[in-house]
Design a protein around this motif. Structure first.
Motif, PDB file in Angstrom:
ATOM      1  N   THR A  56       0.846  -1.202   0.000  1.00  0.00           N
ATOM      2  CA  THR A  56       0.000   0.000   0.000  1.00  0.00           C
ATOM      3  C   THR A  56       0.880   1.250   0.000  1.00  0.00           C
ATOM      4  O   THR A  56       0.638   2.200  -0.755  1.00  0.00           O
ATOM      5  CB  THR A  56      -0.937   0.000   1.229  1.00  0.00           C
ATOM      6  OG1 THR A  56      -1.807  -1.136   1.140  1.00  0.00           O
ATOM      7  CG2 THR A  56      -1.752   1.280   1.303  1.00  0.00           C
ATOM      8  N   ARG A  57       1.910   1.243   0.819  1.00  0.00           N
ATOM      9  CA  ARG A  57       2.814   2.404   0.897  1.00  0.00           C
ATOM     10  C   ARG A  57       3.563   2.612  -0.425  1.00  0.00           C
ATOM     11  O   ARG A  57       3.758   3.752  -0.868  1.00  0.00           O
ATOM     12  CB  ARG A  57       3.794   2.237   2.055  1.00  0.00           C
ATOM     13  CG  ARG A  57       3.127   2.322   3.413  1.00  0.00           C
ATOM     14  CD  ARG A  57       4.091   2.006   4.557  1.00  0.00           C
ATOM     15  NE  ARG A  57       3.399   1.977   5.826  1.00  0.00           N
ATOM     16  CZ  ARG A  57       3.042   3.060   6.521  1.00  0.00           C
ATOM     17  NH1 ARG A  57       3.341   4.257   6.065  1.00  0.00           N
ATOM     18  NH2 ARG A  57       2.416   2.932   7.671  1.00  0.00           N
ATOM     19  N   ALA A  62       4.173   5.573  -5.541  1.00  0.00           N
ATOM     20  CA  ALA A  62       4.156   5.564  -7.004  1.00  0.00           C
ATOM     21  C   ALA A  62       3.080   6.502  -7.552  1.00  0.00           C
ATOM     22  O   ALA A  62       3.324   7.248  -8.516  1.00  0.00           O
ATOM     23  CB  ALA A  62       3.943   4.143  -7.513  1.00  0.00           C
ATOM     24  N   LEU A  63       1.905   6.496  -6.951  1.00  0.00           N
ATOM     25  CA  LEU A  63       0.836   7.399  -7.396  1.00  0.00           C
ATOM     26  C   LEU A  63       1.263   8.863  -7.253  1.00  0.00           C
ATOM     27  O   LEU A  63       0.996   9.691  -8.133  1.00  0.00           O
ATOM     28  CB  LEU A  63      -0.446   7.147  -6.597  1.00  0.00           C
ATOM     29  CG  LEU A  63      -1.228   5.880  -6.952  1.00  0.00           C
ATOM     30  CD1 LEU A  63      -2.276   5.585  -5.885  1.00  0.00           C
ATOM     31  CD2 LEU A  63      -1.867   6.010  -8.334  1.00  0.00           C
ATOM     32  N   ALA A  64       1.944   9.177  -6.149  1.00  0.00           N
ATOM     33  CA  ALA A  64       2.411  10.550  -5.928  1.00  0.00           C
ATOM     34  C   ALA A  64       3.502  10.929  -6.927  1.00  0.00           C
ATOM     35  O   ALA A  64       3.477  12.030  -7.496  1.00  0.00           O
ATOM     36  CB  ALA A  64       2.914  10.707  -4.495  1.00  0.00           C
ATOM     37  N   ASP A 109      -8.059   0.570  -0.084  1.00  0.00           N
ATOM     38  CA  ASP A 109      -9.371   0.700   0.543  1.00  0.00           C
ATOM     39  C   ASP A 109      -9.892   2.109   0.251  1.00  0.00           C
ATOM     40  O   ASP A 109      -9.114   3.024  -0.058  1.00  0.00           O
ATOM     41  CB  ASP A 109      -9.303   0.410   2.049  1.00  0.00           C
ATOM     42  CG  ASP A 109      -8.487   1.440   2.810  1.00  0.00           C
ATOM     43  OD1 ASP A 109      -8.950   2.589   2.955  1.00  0.00           O
ATOM     44  OD2 ASP A 109      -7.366   1.099   3.246  1.00  0.00           O
ATOM     45  N   PRO A 110     -11.223   2.306   0.292  1.00  0.00           N
ATOM     46  CA  PRO A 110     -11.802   3.596  -0.111  1.00  0.00           C
ATOM     47  C   PRO A 110     -11.203   4.814   0.591  1.00  0.00           C
ATOM     48  O   PRO A 110     -10.955   5.840  -0.038  1.00  0.00           O
ATOM     49  CB  PRO A 110     -13.292   3.440   0.217  1.00  0.00           C
ATOM     50  CG  PRO A 110     -13.536   1.971   0.147  1.00  0.00           C
ATOM     51  CD  PRO A 110     -12.260   1.325   0.621  1.00  0.00           C
ATOM     52  N   GLU A 111     -10.962   4.708   1.894  1.00  0.00           N
ATOM     53  CA  GLU A 111     -10.418   5.844   2.649  1.00  0.00           C
ATOM     54  C   GLU A 111      -8.997   6.182   2.190  1.00  0.00           C
ATOM     55  O   GLU A 111      -8.660   7.351   1.978  1.00  0.00           O
ATOM     56  CB  GLU A 111     -10.434   5.523   4.145  1.00  0.00           C
ATOM     57  CG  GLU A 111     -10.087   6.704   5.021  1.00  0.00           C
ATOM     58  CD  GLU A 111     -10.170   6.353   6.503  1.00  0.00           C
ATOM     59  OE1 GLU A 111      -9.308   6.845   7.256  1.00  0.00           O
ATOM     60  OE2 GLU A 111     -11.083   5.600   6.903  1.00  0.00           O
ATOM     61  N   THR A 112      -8.162   5.153   2.007  1.00  0.00           N
ATOM     62  CA  THR A 112      -6.780   5.368   1.553  1.00  0.00           C
ATOM     63  C   THR A 112      -6.776   5.925   0.133  1.00  0.00           C
ATOM     64  O   THR A 112      -6.024   6.847  -0.180  1.00  0.00           O
ATOM     65  CB  THR A 112      -5.981   4.046   1.618  1.00  0.00           C
ATOM     66  OG1 THR A 112      -6.052   3.544   2.959  1.00  0.00           O
ATOM     67  CG2 THR A 112      -4.532   4.258   1.239  1.00  0.00           C
ATOM     68  N   GLY A 118      -4.117   9.428  -6.299  1.00  0.00           N
ATOM     69  CA  GLY A 118      -5.019   8.959  -7.352  1.00  0.00           C
ATOM     70  C   GLY A 118      -6.073  10.011  -7.679  1.00  0.00           C
ATOM     71  O   GLY A 118      -6.490  10.159  -8.828  1.00  0.00           O
ATOM     72  N   VAL A 119      -6.484  10.753  -6.662  1.00  0.00           N
ATOM     73  CA  VAL A 119      -7.453  11.836  -6.861  1.00  0.00           C
ATOM     74  C   VAL A 119      -6.873  12.885  -7.812  1.00  0.00           C
ATOM     75  O   VAL A 119      -7.574  13.393  -8.691  1.00  0.00           O
ATOM     76  CB  VAL A 119      -7.838  12.468  -5.497  1.00  0.00           C
ATOM     77  CG1 VAL A 119      -8.739  13.672  -5.683  1.00  0.00           C
ATOM     78  CG2 VAL A 119      -8.491  11.418  -4.604  1.00  0.00           C
TER      79      VAL A 119
END
Length: 195
Positions: A56-57, A62-64, A109-112, A118-119
């Protein structure tokens, strides 16, 4: 022992991302990371909970990274120029960092997910589409289409799917971007729903 080697959550996440690029994201585990640092697995658990937490981390990192690169590439661009720059960032990142790119697809998960970069990816895609004047819900359909085409092409290319035939993949990529631009400029009018 962990303090002696200077382990931190950030350092482990970055090392995990590098490991993902070397051996594949699916192969990243806390055990493998412990071997890299020549420490006992238990010494990593004060920094990461388990392999899922580590992945997850890495995904968030990677997304950032990808969002930062995309934002930089999009600065001052619009229309097809912005679309091509955005597409190229994704493709280049995937080719340079295949493990990290795979990590961007890791289910969060939705909160993460809501708190992740990703937003920003979705916001940048919508910013590009504003140049094509697409109303909702057509804009959402277009966001999904672009993500599918970019990810599908890049995944096939990384797997060697285009390396054994002409024309060169670079030429096809350019044509794909041209075709997407043409489609976005001439977006079809919605028809009746399919049965």
């Amino acid at each position: 022992m962990a303090a002696r080697v200077g382990l931190t959550t950030e350092r482990l996440t970055r090392a995990g991302a590098e490991l993902a690029d070397e051996v594949g994201f699916a192969q990243v585990t806390v055990s493998e990371l412990a071997r890299r640092f020549d420490v006992k697995v238990a010494s990593l658990y004060s920094h990461v909970k388990n392999s899922h937490d580590l992945k997850t981390r890495i995904s968030l990192l990677a997304l950032a990274e990808l969002a930062d690169l995309a934002a930089e590439a999009l600065a001052g661009r619009a229309g097809k120029d912005a679309l091509a720059a955005f597409a190229d960032v994704y493709r280049d990142y995937a080719r340079q960092h295949p493990g990290r790119y795979a990590a961007t697809q890791f289910p969060l998960d939705p909160e993460t997910a809501a708190a992740s970069a990703g937003v920003r990816h979705a916001q940048m895609t919508r910013a590009i589409l504003r140049g094509y004047d697409l109303p909702e819900p057509e804009q959402t359909h277009a966001v999904r289409m672009l993500g599918s085409v970019f990810h599908g092409y890049v995944s096939l290319e990384l797997a060697g799917g285009f390396s054994h035939s002409a024309p060169d993949s670079e030429e096809t990529w350019s044509r794909v971007v041209d075709a997407l631009d043409a489609l976005l400029r001439n977006w079809p009018t919605p028809g009746p729903p399919r049965p």
